[in-house]
Design a protein around this motif. Structure first.
Motif, PDB file in Angstrom:
ATOM      1  N   VAL A 401       0.852  -1.183   0.000  1.00 30.53           N
ATOM      2  CA  VAL A 401       0.000   0.000   0.000  1.00 30.53           C
ATOM      3  C   VAL A 401       0.893   1.240   0.000  1.00 30.53           C
ATOM      4  CG1 VAL A 401      -1.773   1.298   1.225  1.00 30.53           C
ATOM      5  CG2 VAL A 401      -1.806  -1.209   1.257  1.00 30.53           C
ATOM      6  N   LYS A 402       0.635   2.160  -0.930  1.00 28.80           N
ATOM      7  CA  LYS A 402       1.412   3.393  -1.002  1.00 28.80           C
ATOM      8  C   LYS A 402       1.210   4.219   0.270  1.00 28.80           C
ATOM      9  CE  LYS A 402       1.484   4.074  -6.030  1.00 28.80           C
ATOM     10  NZ  LYS A 402       1.128   5.024  -7.124  1.00 28.80           N
ATOM     11  N   LEU A 403       2.279   4.759   0.767  1.00 30.13           N
ATOM     12  CA  LEU A 403       2.191   5.593   1.967  1.00 30.13           C
ATOM     13  C   LEU A 403       1.651   6.984   1.638  1.00 30.13           C
ATOM     14  CD1 LEU A 403       5.526   4.626   3.729  1.00 30.13           C
ATOM     15  CD2 LEU A 403       3.246   3.727   4.121  1.00 30.13           C
ATOM     16  N   PHE A 404       1.898   7.436   0.424  1.00 27.41           N
ATOM     17  CA  PHE A 404       1.319   8.700  -0.040  1.00 27.41           C
ATOM     18  C   PHE A 404       1.338   8.696  -1.570  1.00 27.41           C
ATOM     19  CE2 PHE A 404       5.864   9.501   0.566  1.00 27.41           C
ATOM     20  CZ  PHE A 404       6.231  10.127  -0.615  1.00 27.41           C
ATOM     21  N   GLU A 405       0.498   9.541  -2.139  1.00 32.43           N
ATOM     22  CA  GLU A 405       0.388   9.594  -3.588  1.00 32.43           C
ATOM     23  C   GLU A 405       0.327  11.054  -4.034  1.00 32.43           C
ATOM     24  OE1 GLU A 405      -2.603   8.092  -7.191  1.00 32.43           O
ATOM     25  OE2 GLU A 405      -3.035   7.614  -5.090  1.00 32.43           O
ATOM     26  N   LEU A 406       1.175  11.391  -4.975  1.00 30.64           N
ATOM     27  CA  LEU A 406       1.162  12.741  -5.528  1.00 30.64           C
ATOM     28  C   LEU A 406       0.049  12.842  -6.579  1.00 30.64           C
ATOM     29  CD1 LEU A 406       2.558  15.558  -5.874  1.00 30.64           C
ATOM     30  CD2 LEU A 406       3.832  14.515  -7.753  1.00 30.64           C
ATOM     31  N   LEU A 407      -0.861  13.752  -6.357  1.00 29.45           N
ATOM     32  CA  LEU A 407      -1.927  13.958  -7.336  1.00 29.45           C
ATOM     33  C   LEU A 407      -1.494  14.993  -8.375  1.00 29.45           C
ATOM     34  CD1 LEU A 407      -5.035  13.957  -4.960  1.00 29.45           C
ATOM     35  CD2 LEU A 407      -4.039  12.051  -6.242  1.00 29.45           C
ATOM     36  N   ASP A 408      -0.946  16.097  -7.937  1.00 35.31           N
ATOM     37  CA  ASP A 408      -0.373  17.056  -8.882  1.00 35.31           C
ATOM     38  C   ASP A 408       0.522  18.043  -8.140  1.00 35.31           C
ATOM     39  OD1 ASP A 408      -3.654  18.229  -8.943  1.00 35.31           O
ATOM     40  OD2 ASP A 408      -2.054  19.380  -7.993  1.00 35.31           O
ATOM     41  N   TYR A 409       1.352  18.730  -8.899  1.00 38.73           N
ATOM     42  CA  TYR A 409       2.209  19.757  -8.325  1.00 38.73           C
ATOM     43  C   TYR A 409       2.438  20.845  -9.365  1.00 38.73           C
ATOM     44  CZ  TYR A 409       6.242  17.861 -10.909  1.00 38.73           C
ATOM     45  OH  TYR A 409       7.098  17.435 -11.897  1.00 38.73           O
ATOM     46  N   MET A 410       2.847  22.009  -8.896  1.00 44.63           N
ATOM     47  CA  MET A 410       3.214  23.110  -9.768  1.00 44.63           C
ATOM     48  C   MET A 410       4.373  23.854  -9.125  1.00 44.63           C
ATOM     49  SD  MET A 410       0.931  26.287 -11.285  1.00 44.63           S
ATOM     50  CE  MET A 410       0.614  26.974  -9.669  1.00 44.63           C
ATOM     51  N   VAL A 411       5.353  24.176  -9.937  1.00 45.50           N
ATOM     52  CA  VAL A 411       6.519  24.916  -9.458  1.00 45.50           C
ATOM     53  C   VAL A 411       6.679  26.165 -10.321  1.00 45.50           C
ATOM     54  CG1 VAL A 411       8.993  24.889  -9.026  1.00 45.50           C
ATOM     55  CG2 VAL A 411       7.649  22.806  -8.666  1.00 45.50           C
ATOM     56  N   VAL A 412       6.808  27.305  -9.663  1.00 50.21           N
ATOM     57  CA  VAL A 412       6.963  28.576 -10.358  1.00 50.21           C
ATOM     58  C   VAL A 412       8.259  29.229  -9.906  1.00 50.21           C
ATOM     59  CG1 VAL A 412       5.985  30.866 -10.743  1.00 50.21           C
ATOM     60  CG2 VAL A 412       4.464  28.887 -10.510  1.00 50.21           C
ATOM     61  N   VAL A 413       9.037  29.675 -10.875  1.00 52.71           N
ATOM     62  CA  VAL A 413      10.256  30.422 -10.579  1.00 52.71           C
ATOM     63  C   VAL A 413      10.108  31.797 -11.221  1.00 52.71           C
ATOM     64  CG1 VAL A 413      12.750  30.539 -10.800  1.00 52.71           C
ATOM     65  CG2 VAL A 413      11.630  28.317 -10.522  1.00 52.71           C
ATOM     66  N   GLU A 414      10.268  32.853 -10.421  1.00 56.11           N
ATOM     67  CA  GLU A 414      10.104  34.193 -10.967  1.00 56.11           C
ATOM     68  C   GLU A 414      11.061  35.158 -10.291  1.00 56.11           C
ATOM     69  OE1 GLU A 414       6.390  36.115  -9.941  1.00 56.11           O
ATOM     70  OE2 GLU A 414       6.025  34.615  -8.380  1.00 56.11           O
ATOM     71  N   HIS A 415      11.238  36.271 -10.951  1.00 55.53           N
ATOM     72  CA  HIS A 415      12.063  37.340 -10.396  1.00 55.53           C
ATOM     73  C   HIS A 415      11.149  38.426  -9.876  1.00 55.53           C
ATOM     74  CE1 HIS A 415      14.658  40.871 -10.204  1.00 55.53           C
ATOM     75  NE2 HIS A 415      15.671  40.035 -10.123  1.00 55.53           N
ATOM     76  N   ARG A 416      11.219  38.715  -8.581  1.00 53.61           N
ATOM     77  CA  ARG A 416      10.368  39.723  -7.968  1.00 53.61           C
ATOM     78  C   ARG A 416      11.203  40.934  -7.569  1.00 53.61           C
ATOM     79  NH1 ARG A 416       6.340  36.177  -4.021  1.00 53.61           N
ATOM     80  NH2 ARG A 416       5.460  34.850  -5.673  1.00 53.61           N
ATOM     81  N   ASP A 417      10.703  42.077  -7.885  1.00 52.56           N
ATOM     82  CA  ASP A 417      11.418  43.318  -7.618  1.00 52.56           C
ATOM     83  C   ASP A 417      11.740  43.445  -6.126  1.00 52.56           C
ATOM     84  OD1 ASP A 417      12.556  45.774  -8.139  1.00 52.56           O
ATOM     85  OD2 ASP A 417      10.692  46.833  -7.628  1.00 52.56           O
ATOM     86  N   GLY A 418      12.995  43.614  -5.837  1.00 52.64           N
ATOM     87  CA  GLY A 418      13.416  43.787  -4.462  1.00 52.64           C
ATOM     88  C   GLY A 418      13.707  42.482  -3.742  1.00 52.64           C
ATOM     89  N   ARG A 419      13.265  41.328  -4.293  1.00 52.87           N
ATOM     90  CA  ARG A 419      13.504  40.038  -3.624  1.00 52.87           C
ATOM     91  C   ARG A 419      14.362  39.103  -4.469  1.00 52.87           C
ATOM     92  NH1 ARG A 419       8.209  37.393  -1.220  1.00 52.87           N
ATOM     93  NH2 ARG A 419       9.851  36.067  -0.359  1.00 52.87           N
ATOM     94  N   GLY A 420      14.640  39.472  -5.706  1.00 50.13           N
ATOM     95  CA  GLY A 420      15.452  38.627  -6.557  1.00 50.13           C
ATOM     96  C   GLY A 420      14.668  37.424  -7.057  1.00 50.13           C
ATOM     97  N   VAL A 421      15.384  36.343  -7.365  1.00 52.66           N
ATOM     98  CA  VAL A 421      14.759  35.122  -7.882  1.00 52.66           C
ATOM     99  C   VAL A 421      14.094  34.364  -6.735  1.00 52.66           C
ATOM    100  CG1 VAL A 421      15.145  32.934  -9.062  1.00 52.66           C
ATOM    101  CG2 VAL A 421      16.402  34.974  -9.774  1.00 52.66           C
ATOM    102  N   LEU A 422      12.856  33.935  -6.963  1.00 51.59           N
ATOM    103  CA  LEU A 422      12.098  33.227  -5.934  1.00 51.59           C
ATOM    104  C   LEU A 422      11.416  32.014  -6.556  1.00 51.59           C
ATOM    105  CD1 LEU A 422      10.981  33.355  -2.956  1.00 51.59           C
ATOM    106  CD2 LEU A 422       8.973  34.462  -3.938  1.00 51.59           C
ATOM    107  N   ALA A 423      11.416  30.907  -5.839  1.00 52.73           N
ATOM    108  CA  ALA A 423      10.720  29.703  -6.295  1.00 52.73           C
ATOM    109  C   ALA A 423       9.576  29.386  -5.339  1.00 52.73           C
ATOM    110  CB  ALA A 423      11.686  28.520  -6.356  1.00 52.73           C
TER     111      ALA A 423
END
Length: 528
Positions: A401-423
């Motif tokens: 029996v699976k201990l957990f199952e990934l249904l979906d994910y999303m990853v965003v990488v962007e550059h925000r003014d004053g904070r630099g690159v953020l994921a």
């Protein structure tokens, strides 16, 4: 026969490129070498730098159980009174029971490097040895460039040894300093040299039974260990070398491989059976302190030294272990490993199943083997990823029996003014019948995905708090496809007690990272 082991890791070894030991490092290594059972430990050159002077000052407080500590230096300078030579005084002040003196044996070096006369060099040797013998020291005479000097001028090379012997040297060590001699040359010249000096001693009735011979080789031609063993065959009873062969240029004689060969192949009592079982631990400890990586293919002690990959090989060792192993790995403190890859036969997977406490005869083993071959064809690599292999075997078992199952994910990488690159990552994970939707920010996409997944799983599995990632490696499989290439990700994880490795592979680096990350977390929950 008992060959004396003379370790020069702390002096000659530190002359290797990329090797840098602090005083604390040297003290720790010296204590470990002594605990292992080395007969001699050369601590450094006290007259050459402040670090070695401090080492010898602090080493006076150490209580060595097996080893005798040696300080290394050269003979007195030309046309200088030995009593007034500062380097000789630094050696004396080191306070070691053993002093090792290096001296020139080749006319080329005497006249062009030392820029003195052949006769003065002989006096330099005799004066320096006599100075330390008069003060109760055991003296090791390192005959630098002996084999090259012998080939250039045999009579003078032998004369330098006689000068040291007649002054009272306890050891005459023949050095292949440039590392260019061949084993048959070393054996022939060593046998001749020992015979000549012993014959001369008998004729004059001097120290025939007292002076002993040693060998010091370098690995420039790749035969330093072979040369050392050849010299032992010819009569040497001391071998000088370094742990794992580190040293100037391509390195010194590897004392690890040499002592294992002496013990296991030549029936030499240089170490006890119990000491030999600590060899792998010693080799890895020294490199850990030195911040060096041990070659996985290092004889006897490397991770791959007793690793079996080919299906035919594994099928054979499952029946008779010695069929593809020249010694029992346990004798040197190592262990047999069976690798899993596209070259594996059913025996490889069956061995792994048995190792993991699973049924090796089930139909699932065959299914997993076929899947591994297919996945490796797509870019996976399971040789070092035992945790992923074990998970595949477990998942193939009926009722898993699976201990957990990934249904979906999303990853965003962007550059925000004053904070630099953020994921930022969001994940939707199912545990039993409960679905959790979480988000987290991180330094990069993989870090964000890791944090978001933990956030979703920790309420169900608190033991994940102990797990952390310790290494993350990315390998491009088909670089000709440029940015569309397949990426392999390997992750090493630990819970503080054990470490495991998982693998993922995809044309998308985030997806490959998720595969390895998910395997790592599932493994932590199952067995870690």
């Amino acid at each position: 026969m008992t060959t004396m082991l003379y370790d020069t890791t702390l002096r000659d070894g530190t002359q290797g490129e990329g090797v840098n030991l602090s005083v604390e490092d040297k003290l720790r290594i010296a204590q470990r070498l002594d605990a292992f059972g080395m007969h001699y430990i050369e601590g450094g050159w006290p007259g050459s730098n402040p670090k070695d002077a401090e080492f010898f000052a602090r080493a006076k407080t150490l209580d060595f159980k097996h080893a005798r500590l040696a300080a290394f230096g050269s003979t007195r300078k030309a046309n200088t009174n030995v009593e007034q030579d500062p380097q000789i005084r630094a050696l004396l002040d080191a306070g070691t029971p053993v002093v090792t003196l290096v001296a020139k044996t080749s006319p080329l070096h005497v006249t062009h490097v030392l820029e003195t006369t052949l006769e003065e060099n002989l006096k330099m040797i005799g004066d320096s040895v006599a100075f330390f013998k008069a003060r109760g020291r055991e003296v090791v005479h390192d005959a630098e460039h002996f084999f090259d000097g012998f080939k250039l001028d045999k009579d003078y090379a032998l004369a330098t040894l006689r000068a040291a012997r007649d002054a009272g040297a306890d050891w005459l060590v023949l050095c292949d300093t440039n590392g260019g001699s061949m084993p048959w040359e070393v054996e022939e010249i060593t046998r001749f040299t020992i015979g000549e000096l012993q014959r001369g001693e008998r004729q004059v009735g001097s120290r025939a039974s007292e002076v002993k011979f040693g060998i010091h080789t370098h690995n420039d031609a790749g035969v330093a260990v072979a040369n050392a063993l050849a010299a032992v065959r010819a009569g040497c009873v001391q071998v000088q070398g370094t742990i794992n062969g580190i040293g100037e240029r391509v390195g010194n004689c590897d004392l690890v491989t040499t002592l294992a060969n002496l013990k296991l192949k030549m029936n030499d009592d240089c170490v006890s059976d119990e000491q030999l079982r600590g060899l792998t631990e010693l080799a890895r400890y020294v490199f850990e302190i030195a911040n060096l990586t041990l070659d996985i293919r290092h004889p006897y002690v490397g991770q791959a030294a007793f690793a079996h990959k080919g299906g035919i090989h594994v099928a054979a060792i499952l029946k008779v272990e010695e069929s593809y192993q020249h010694v029992d790995p346990a004798r040197v403190g190592n262990q047999k490993r069976v690798l899993v890859s596209e070259l594996s036969g059913r025996g490889n997977i069956a061995y792994k199943a048995r190792e993991f406490g699973l049924n090796p005869d089930g139909v699932e083993v065959k299914q997993v083997l076929q899947r591994i071959k297919e996945m490796e064809n797509r870019g996976f690599f399971f040789e070092g990823a035992d945790a992923s292999v074990e998970l595949m075997l477990r998942r193939a078992q009926p009722g898993y029996v699976k201990l957990f199952e990934l249904l979906d994910y999303m990853v965003v990488v962007e550059h925000r003014d004053g904070r630099g690159v953020l994921a930022e990552a969001t994940v939707k994970i199912k545990v039993d019948d409960e679905i959790t939707h979480t988000a987290a920010e991180g330094d990069g996409p993989v870090n964000a995905l890791d944090l978001a997944t933990r956030k979703a799983l920790l309420p169900h599995y608190p033991k994940l708090k102990k797990m952390r990632l310790v290494d993350y490696k990315v390998r491009i499989i088909d670089s000709d496809k440029a940015t569309g290439a397949t990426t392999r990700v390997t992750i090493d994880s630990t819970n503080g007690h054990r470490t495991w490795t998982t693998v993922g592979c995809s044309s998308n680096i985030v997806d490959a990272s998720w595969q390895a990350l998910a395997d790592s977390m599932e493994y932590a929950l199952l067995v870690a």
